[in-house]
Enzyme design. Structure first.
Site, short mmCIF file in Angstrom:
data_model
loop_
_atom_site.label_atom_id
_atom_site.label_comp_id
_atom_site.label_asym_id
_atom_site.label_seq_id
_atom_site.Cartn_x
_atom_site.Cartn_y
_atom_site.Cartn_z
N GLU A 171 0.79 -1.32 0.02
CA GLU A 171 0.16 0.11 -0.03
C GLU A 171 0.75 1.13 -0.07
O GLU A 171 0.71 2.28 0.95
CB GLU A 171 -1.12 -0.07 1.28
CG GLU A 171 -1.81 -1.06 1.15
CD GLU A 171 -2.95 -1.19 2.51
OE1 GLU A 171 -2.82 -0.45 3.10
OE2 GLU A 171 -3.79 -1.71 2.26
N GLU A 375 -5.04 -8.56 0.89
CA GLU A 375 -6.01 -8.25 2.17
C GLU A 375 -7.30 -7.95 2.01
O GLU A 375 -7.63 -7.44 0.95
CB GLU A 375 -5.16 -7.09 2.86
CG GLU A 375 -3.85 -7.14 3.56
CD GLU A 375 -3.47 -5.96 4.29
OE1 GLU A 375 -4.45 -4.99 4.68
OE2 GLU A 375 -2.38 -5.53 4.27
O1 IFM Z 1 -3.88 -2.79 9.30
C1 IFM Z 1 -3.93 -2.50 7.90
C2 IFM Z 1 -2.63 -2.95 7.07
O2 IFM Z 1 -1.48 -2.71 7.70
C3 IFM Z 1 -2.78 -2.43 5.83
N1 IFM Z 1 -4.14 -2.65 5.14
C4 IFM Z 1 -5.24 -2.00 5.75
C5 IFM Z 1 -5.20 -2.94 7.05
C6 IFM Z 1 -6.56 -2.26 8.02
O3 IFM Z 1 -6.26 -1.07 8.21
#
Ligand code: IFM
Length: 472
Positions: A171, A375
C-alpha cells in the site's frame, strides 16, 4: 455448514488461501536482538499520535510466540501466510550490516511455515522505514529508493531459496499520502510536494527492488506489489471528473509507472500547482516498470465522490481531513460522500460489489497479469464471552460476501489466484492502536492468549472445502 457438501461458489483447484499480518503490527520485541527503531516506533512514542498511547513495543508478542502462531496457521489449514520483514530488524539503522539474530527470526518463520506445508509470502516493506533513513530524508528523498533495492537484494540472497512469493511494497498509497500528506501515519509529515516525491520514490524503489530480487531468488519465484486500489464511484454521471481526479491520485499514480511505464499525463497536470515532478529523472519510469508475476490487491470498501460546488460545506466522508493536511494532494473540488451502511468498526461501509468491479477493471486494463487478494477483512468490536467463545457473525458475513465477490470476478474472467484474510490476529491498527480488531483470532491484551473467533472456524471450513457454504 458441512464442508463435505458446500453449495456456494467453488474456487479454482490451485486457489491459494491465506492470512496476512505485518511486522510492526504483530511482532513486538521492538528493542530485542539488535532491532533499531522504525518510523512507526517514533510515531507511536510521540504523545497524542496513537489512540490510548498504544505502541507496537509488545504488539502480539509474535516474535516470542512464533511456534504457537505457526501451529494456529497449520490448524487453519491455509496454504500460505503473508508476513512482512522488518527492515530495521534485519539491517539495523537501515545500514548494510546484516543482523544475524533478526535474520534468524525470519528463518525460523519461513522454515516453520514450510515444515507445516504453508507457503511463505514475504512483504519487504509494510510501512516501517528505519528511522535513520527518514532522518536522511525518507521516501521524498531519492536515495531511499536505492537503499530499498539494496535491502531487497539482501533479502533475496538470504531467503530466495525458500521464499517463492515476494511483495515489494504494501500500500504505497498509505506510505506516501498518509505519511507525508495528511500526516496521520508515520512519519507524520504534512508536506504535499514531499508526498508526491514519496509516490515517485516508492514507485522507483519498487522497480529497482524487483530487479534486485530477481537477481538472487529462485527464477520460478513470483514477484508482486500490493496496492490498496480505490474503487471510485461518482454519485451521478456528472461526477466523472471527480472520479478521474481521485482515480489518478489513488490508483494510476502507481499502476501507471509500475505497469505501464509512465505517469498518467492528467495526474501531472492535476498536481502542477504542487510540484513540477522534476524528481522524476530520465529513465525512472522505465526503472519503475519491472515485469511482475502477480498484482496484490487489498480491498476494504469502495469510495463515493462528487464534484464540489465550492459553496456548501465540503463533505470528507472518507475520514480524511480537508485542506492542507489532506492525503488528496492538489484536489480542491471533490467531495467524499457518505455511503449507506452497514459499517465496520472503522466506519468503513460494507460493499463487496466494489471488489468484483475492481477486479474486472484490472483484468480489462492488465489482461494476462494474475491477481491475488493480499488483504481483505473487517474490524468489529468483538467480545470474548464468558464461555471463552468469540461470536463474530458480522465478520463471517463480511468474509462470505467478499469471497462471493471474488468468485463473481473469477466467473467474469479475472485471473485471481488467492485470497488472504486481514488479519490472522487482532493487532496494532496503526494510529488507532489496539482498539480496532481485524483478527480472526482474538488476542487478549493482558495475557496474549490466542482464541479462535467463530470466523476462524468458519474460514478453516472454507479453506478445507475450497468453496463457500451457500448461506452465511
Ligand atoms: O491494518 C492495515 C494493514 O496494515 C494495511 N491494510 C489495511 C489494514 C486495515 O487498516
Amino acid at each position: 455448514m458441512p464442508v463435505s457438501s458446500p453449495s456456494g461458489p467453488v474456487f479454482p483447484g490451485n486457489f491459494l488461501w491465506g492470512t496476512a499480518t505485518a511486522s510492526y503490527q504483530v511482532e513486538g520485541a521492538a528493542a530485542v536482538d539488535g532491532r533499531t527503531p522504525s518510523i512507526w516506533d517514533t510515531f507511536a512514542h510521540t504523545p497524542g499520535l496513537v489512540t490510548n498511547g498504544d505502541t507496537g513495543d509488545v504488539a502480539c508478542d509474535h516474535y516470542h510466540r512464533l511456534e504457537e502462531d505457526l501451529d494456529i496457521l497449520a490448524e487453519l489449514g491455509v496454504g500460505a501466510y503473508r508476513f512482512s520483514i522488518s527492515w530495521s530488524r534485519v539491517l539495523p539503522g537501515g545500514g548494510s550490516q546484516l543482523n544475524q539474530r533478526g535474520v534468524d527470526f525470519y528463518s525460523a518463520l519461513v522454515d516453520g511455515l514450510r515444515a507445516r506445508g504453508i507457503a511463505p509470502v514475504a512483504t519487504l516493506y509494510h510501512w516501517d522505514l528505519p528511522q535513520e533513513l527518514e532522518d536522511a530524508g525518507g521516501w521524498p528523498h531519492r536515495d531511499t529508493a536505492e537503499r530499498f533495492a539494496e535491502y531487497a537484494g539482501r533479502m533475496g540472497e538470504v531467503f530466495g531459496d525458500r521464499v517463492h512469493t515476494w511483495i515489494t511494497l504494501n500500500e504505497p498509497w498509505c506510505s506516501a499520502y498518509l505519511g507525508y500528506g495528511s500526516g496521520v501515519h508515520a512519519p507524520a509529515r504534512t508536506e504535499p510536494a514531499a508526498a508526491l516525491a514519496a509516490v515517485h520514490h516508492l514507485n522507483l524503489g519498487h522497480g529497482l527492488a524487483v530487479r534486485a530480487l530477481r537477481a538472487s531468488i529462485d527464477p520460478a519465484a513470483r514477484v508482486s506489489v500490493t496496492l490498496n486500489l480505490h474503487h471510485v464511484r461518482g454519485e451521478s454521471p456528472g461526477d466523472a471528473e471527480a472520479v478521474r481526479r481521485i482515480d489518478a491520485l489513488a490508483n494510476r499514480a502507481f499502476l501507471g509507472p509500475m505497469l505501464d511505464g509512465a505517469y498518467p499525463r492528467d495526474l501531472i497536470d492535476d498536481t502542477a500547482a504542487v510540484t513540477d515532478w522534476s524528481f522524476v529523472h530520465d529513465g525512472d519510469e522505465a526503472a519503475a516498470h519491472a515485469p511482475l508475476d502477480l498484482l496484490g490487491v487489498n480491498y476494504y470498501n469502495p469510495v463515493l465522490v462528487r464534484q464540489w460546488d465550492g459553496v456548501s460545506p465540503r463533505s470528507t466522508a472518507d475520514g480524511h481531513a480537508d485542506g492542507a493536511a489532506s492525503p488528496w494532494i492538489g484536489v480542491t473540488d471533490v467531495e467524499f460522500v457518505t455511503q449507506p451502511g452497514p459499517y465496520t468498526q472503522m466506519g468503513w461501509n460494507i460493499d463487496e460489489t466494489g471488489l468484483t468491479e475492481l477486479l474486472l477493471r484490472l483484468h480489462r486494463d492488465y489482461p494476462g497479469l494474475p491477481m491475488m487478494i493480499t488483504e481483505n477483512g473487517a474490524a468489529f468490536d468483538d467480545v470474548l464471552d464468558d464461555d471463552g467463545r468469540v461470536r463474530d457473525p458480522r465478520r463471517v458475513d463480511y468474509l462470505h460476501r467478499h469471497l462471493t465477490a471474488v468468485a463473481a470476478a473469477i466467473d467474469g474472467g479475472a485471473d485471481v489466484r488467492g485470497y488472504f484474510v486481514w488479519s490472522l490476529m487482532d493487532n496494532f491498527e496503526w494510529a488507532h492502536g489496539y482498539g480496532k480488531t481485524f483478527g480472526i483470532v482474538h488476542v487478549d491484551r493482558q495475557t496474549m492468549r490466542r482464541t479462535w473467533k467463530e470466523s476462524a472456524h468458519w474460514y478453516r471450513r472454507v479453506v478445507a472445502a475450497n468453496a463457500l457454504p451457500a448461506a452465511r
